[in-house]
Motif scaffolding. Structure first.
Motif, PDB file in Angstrom:
ATOM      1  N   LEU A 112     187.722  -1.390 -31.739  1.00  0.00           N
ATOM      2  CA  LEU A 112     189.076  -1.629 -32.501  1.00  0.00           C
ATOM      3  C   LEU A 112     189.025  -0.527 -33.772  1.00  0.00           C
ATOM      4  O   LEU A 112     188.268   0.009 -34.297  1.00  0.00           O
ATOM      5  N   TRP A 113     190.444  -0.391 -33.916  1.00  0.00           N
ATOM      6  CA  TRP A 113     190.856   0.549 -34.921  1.00  0.00           C
ATOM      7  C   TRP A 113     192.179  -0.036 -35.684  1.00  0.00           C
ATOM      8  O   TRP A 113     193.145  -0.246 -35.032  1.00  0.00           O
TER       9      TRP A 113
ATOM     10  N   ARG B 128     189.851  -1.248 -41.077  1.00  0.00           N
ATOM     11  CA  ARG B 128     188.626  -1.618 -40.483  1.00  0.00           C
ATOM     12  C   ARG B 128     188.520  -1.116 -39.014  1.00  0.00           C
ATOM     13  O   ARG B 128     189.617  -0.882 -38.359  1.00  0.00           O
ATOM     14  N   VAL B 129     187.589  -0.606 -38.651  1.00  0.00           N
ATOM     15  CA  VAL B 129     186.911   0.052 -37.585  1.00  0.00           C
ATOM     16  C   VAL B 129     185.781  -0.517 -36.667  1.00  0.00           C
ATOM     17  O   VAL B 129     184.697  -0.837 -37.662  1.00  0.00           O
ATOM     18  N   GLU B 130     185.786  -0.730 -35.614  1.00  0.00           N
ATOM     19  CA  GLU B 130     184.637  -1.478 -35.104  1.00  0.00           C
ATOM     20  C   GLU B 130     184.288  -0.333 -33.788  1.00  0.00           C
ATOM     21  O   GLU B 130     184.948   0.027 -33.063  1.00  0.00           O
ATOM     22  N   ALA B 131     182.989  -0.258 -33.755  1.00  0.00           N
ATOM     23  CA  ALA B 131     182.350   0.823 -32.831  1.00  0.00           C
ATOM     24  C   ALA B 131     181.077   0.421 -32.700  1.00  0.00           C
ATOM     25  O   ALA B 131     180.248   0.082 -33.246  1.00  0.00           O
ATOM     26  N   SER B 132     180.553   1.056 -31.390  1.00  0.00           N
ATOM     27  CA  SER B 132     179.301   0.767 -30.968  1.00  0.00           C
ATOM     28  C   SER B 132     178.829   2.115 -30.243  1.00  0.00           C
ATOM     29  O   SER B 132     179.588   2.903 -29.806  1.00  0.00           O
ATOM     30  N   SER B 133     177.347   2.370 -29.958  1.00  0.00           N
ATOM     31  CA  SER B 133     176.752   3.245 -29.446  1.00  0.00           C
ATOM     32  C   SER B 133     175.539   2.886 -28.858  1.00  0.00           C
ATOM     33  O   SER B 133     174.909   1.877 -29.484  1.00  0.00           O
TER      34      SER B 133
END
Length: 400
Positions: free
Chosen positions: A76-77, A81-86
């Protein structure tokens, strides 16, 4: 403001001079969740801040979240707010938001090392060794560890454990002690340590290892805290008391009819965990041998362990025979029930991280670490990790 890499602009098929696109503002990170994170674990992050940029269609190139220099998968950007995964694992915990090539200042996550190599203390003068307490050495690397020796002749030992990252190792062993340690405290300047035992106190030079007998304490010593204004000891006999030790003299401290259990330095004063009527928990603030204030810990019955963070926030572990709870009190304020942890005796004592606003609780029976945000006297769960084999009685220390 921030400046992007140079780009070429074409107008009417004529190449113009290269210009720099200037952003209205540089992206800034104000918070990241979860924090702390476990070293070596894959993560999903929620990054809060400003000037991340709003994009109607696809996110443009060179716009991403990076963790330790590795780009994360954006979920999400938005501008704030940003949501990120790795699947990449955490190492140093540095988070950066990059918008159109313009990078924010790095945000440093707390990184909890999930696998610690326990240092093996093999001392020829100490058989049946059992670690009693550990303390960070001011201005020096590693820990000072006090241990009791179970095999005759009974006594004790001090050892320095040093390490980097996830590995701890024995660095030095000080000369054997004739007493069995029950408590340990290091003077603020780091030159000497005090060892509490059944008869009183021993002072040990950390430069030479030489020890000298200190004053006796009625009932023996079960807990210690060292400040620039003197040493404080909780006696461990049938009638526990609080004692102020200064220049070789021992003075009883009025604990307001409360029974001292544990003491921790909170420079320039100390905080004392104490029990009142029906085992109710209290925090007592003391400086120069004088009681300054008392704060009741609502929801705390039979207090048994204490940690003090920056700003004087206290975290107490309480065990009433039915359940174990963690209670937090801001400096000078009454504490309230924070969270039920589990069965009594399942957890080693609480400890604040180096920043002073996150409290960690280690469980012996469950082999896990629980992290809570204890800022401003609140108590909110952050994360839980599995850890290697632990003892519920093991000393707990958080490295800076």
């Amino acid at each position: 403001s921030g400046v992007s890499p140079d780009v070429a602009v074409l107008a009417d098929q004529v190449s113009a001079a290269e210009v720099a696109l200037v952003a209205e503002s540089t992206p800034a990170i104000t918070g990241v969740s979860p924090d702390p994170v476990a070293a070596g674990a894959a993560v999903s992050l929620e990054v809060d801040g400003s000037a991340f940029g709003e994009f109607e269609a696809e996110i443009p190139g060179d716009t991403r979240v990076e963790l330790d220099g590795t780009p994360l998968q954006t979920e999400l950007w938005s501008n704030e707010r940003v949501e990120a995964s790795s699947e990449a694992t955490v190492s140093d915990g540095k988070v950066v938001v990059r918008t159109c090539g313009i990078a924010s200042e790095p945000f440093s996550l707390r990184v909890l090392r999930s696998e610690l190599d326990t240092a093996t203390l093999t001392l020829p003068t100490c058989e049946g060794l059992q670690v009693v307490e550990a303390a960070i050495r001011p201005g020096a690397e590693g820990l000072l560890v006090a241990a009791s020796c179970g095999a005759p002749p009974a006594g004790g030992a001090l050892a320095v454990i040093a390490g980097a990252g996830c590995t701890l190792s024995l660095e030095a062993a000080l000369p054997a002690l004739d007493v069995v340690p029950a408590a340990l405290a290091i003077e603020p300047e780091g030159a000497a340590a005090w060892v509490g035992h059944a008869g009183g106190l021993v002072k040990v030079s950390l430069a030479t290892g030489d020890d000298e007998e200190g004053p006796t304490v009625d009932g023996g010593v079960g807990a210690l805290a060292a400040t620039a204004g003197g040493l404080y000891a909780v006696s461990s006999g049938p009638s526990p008391g609080l004692w102020w030790v200064l220049n070789g003299s021992v003075t009883a401290v009025d604990a307001m009819n409360l029974t001292p259990v544990e003491v921790e330095a909170a420079s320039p004063e100390v905080k004392v965990l104490a029990a009142g009527d029906q085992g109710a928990g209290w925090i007592v603030a003391v400086a120069e041998g004088i009681t300054l204030s008392t704060s009741r810990l609502d929801g705390c019955t039979k207090p048994r362990a204490l940690a003090v963070g920056e700003g004087g926030t206290a975290a107490a572990l309480c065990s009433d025979g039915l359940e174990e709870v963690l209670v937090v009190a801001a400096d000078g304020e009454d504490g309230t029930l924070g969270v039920v942890l589990g069965k009594p005796g399942s957890f080693a004592g609480p400890v604040f991280d180096a920043r002073g606003d996150v409290v960690l609780v280690l469980g012996g029976a469950t082999n896990e670490v629980r992290a809570f945000d204890a800022g401003d006297g609140k108590l909110e769960p952050l994360s839980t990790w599995a850890l290697g084999a632990l003892s519920a009685a093991a000393p707990v220390v958080a490295f800076p």
